[in-house]
Design a protein around this motif. Structure first.
Motif, short mmCIF file in Angstrom:
data_model
loop_
_atom_site.label_atom_id
_atom_site.label_comp_id
_atom_site.label_asym_id
_atom_site.label_seq_id
_atom_site.Cartn_x
_atom_site.Cartn_y
_atom_site.Cartn_z
N ASN A 166 -8.09 -3.09 5.10
CA ASN A 166 -7.54 -3.10 3.74
C ASN A 166 -6.05 -2.78 3.73
O ASN A 166 -5.29 -3.34 2.94
N ILE A 167 -5.63 -1.90 4.62
CA ILE A 167 -4.20 -1.57 4.70
C ILE A 167 -3.43 -2.72 5.32
O ILE A 167 -2.37 -3.12 4.84
N LYS A 225 -4.26 7.54 7.05
CA LYS A 225 -4.82 7.37 5.70
C LYS A 225 -5.72 8.56 5.40
O LYS A 225 -6.65 8.86 6.16
N TYR A 245 -7.89 10.47 2.19
CA TYR A 245 -8.43 10.40 0.84
C TYR A 245 -8.67 11.81 0.30
O TYR A 245 -8.97 12.74 1.07
N ASP A 296 -4.56 -1.86 0.31
CA ASP A 296 -4.51 -0.41 0.17
C ASP A 296 -3.22 0.08 0.81
O ASP A 296 -2.61 -0.64 1.63
N GLN A 297 -2.79 1.28 0.47
CA GLN A 297 -1.55 1.83 0.99
C GLN A 297 -1.84 2.97 1.95
O GLN A 297 -2.72 3.80 1.69
N THR A 302 -11.13 0.50 6.24
CA THR A 302 -9.89 1.10 5.73
C THR A 302 -8.68 0.49 6.42
O THR A 302 -7.68 0.14 5.76
N SER A 358 -2.77 -5.36 3.00
CA SER A 358 -1.99 -4.83 1.88
C SER A 358 -2.83 -4.66 0.62
O SER A 358 -2.31 -4.71 -0.50
#
Length: 252
Positions: A53-54, A11, A13, A59-60, A50, A57
């Motif tokens: 959250n992934i 991930k 950003y 966040d991607q 993070t 689902s």
């Protein structure tokens, strides 16, 4: 039986002005069995939230896969993912997300009301949880009338009353003293069924009794094992553990 597989997860950003890429997770790989009690530990900013959250689902990922019972969640329709979260996932965030115009009881009941559950069943589910979490005497109060620790226990009750198969506590003990935190963990582990449990914490005392502890540092998984095993072979875990327990001894 394997519930969750995380494979080479990444991930990244982009900064607000788009000039820099900031890695949050780097090549993360692990798996989780059904009913396992998994702790996720690391300093603030290490990538713990993070990851959750992934996995949930929300966040991607930038790269890699998350497989839920063998299915790539990146290829599941959003409507089906929303249905899965509603039926199977209990998520207790660091923020309480309570409605000030609702009593504590009605805050707990809200997700059950939205699912169409009868009042009698809601009351039957809540009664034993409220007693175990020591909130039975404050259920008619409003969020602004109770302490942060009481709100935290309420948030846990709101997640548990749905009987989720996966329970995620994202630093949910941060507002609790050690004795109350221990009582909350005991209540969760004494449930009549065994959900797959994820606990995220910066406290070593919160994770020591987990089946496995995943240790994070700068977005990387640097340790995976029991408390005893990590003390023997994971420098990052040892540093956190000894610094915290040394502080407790000094404070005492």
């Amino acid at each position: 039986m394997t519930l969750l597989e995380v494979k080479a997860l990444k991930k990244t950003y982009t900064t607000r002005l788009g000039g820099h890429l900031v890695p949050a997770l780097t090549n993360v790989t692990f798996s989780v069995e059904k009913g396992e009690y998994l702790a996720i530990m690391g300093e603030s900013g290490s990538g713990k939230t993070t990851l959750l959250n992934i996995v949930a689902s929300l966040d991607q990922p930038t790269g890699g896969q998350v497989l839920l019972e063998g299915k790539d969640i990146g290829k599941i329709r959003e409507r089906d993912l929303a249905e899965f979260r509603r039926k199977n996932l209990g998520f207790v965030f660091q923020d309480f997300n309570l409605l000030d115009t609702f009593s504590l009881r009605d805050n707990i009941y809200l997700p059950l009301v939205l699912s169409g559950m009868h009042h009698e069943e809601m009351a039957r589910r809540l009664a034993p949880l409220a007693k175990k979490l020591s909130i039975e005497d404050i259920l008619e109060k409003y969020p602004y009338e109770v302490s942060g620790g009481q709100k935290q226990r309420l948030s846990v009750a709101r997640a548990l009353v749905r009987k989720p198969q996966i329970l995620v506590l994202d630093d949910s003990s941060s507002a609790l003293d050690y004795a109350t935190e221990a009582a909350m963990r005991k209540a969760i582990l004494a449930l009549p069924y065994k959900p797959t449990l994820f606990i995220v914490s910066q406290r070593a005392s919160s994770v020591m009794c987990a089946d496995r502890i995943l240790v994070w540092e700068d977005g990387r998984l640097v340790g995976d094992g029991t408390h005893k095993a990590l003390l023997a072979n994971c420098p990052a875990y040892c540093e956190i553990y000894h610094s915290q327990f040394s502080e407790e001894v000094t404070d005492a």
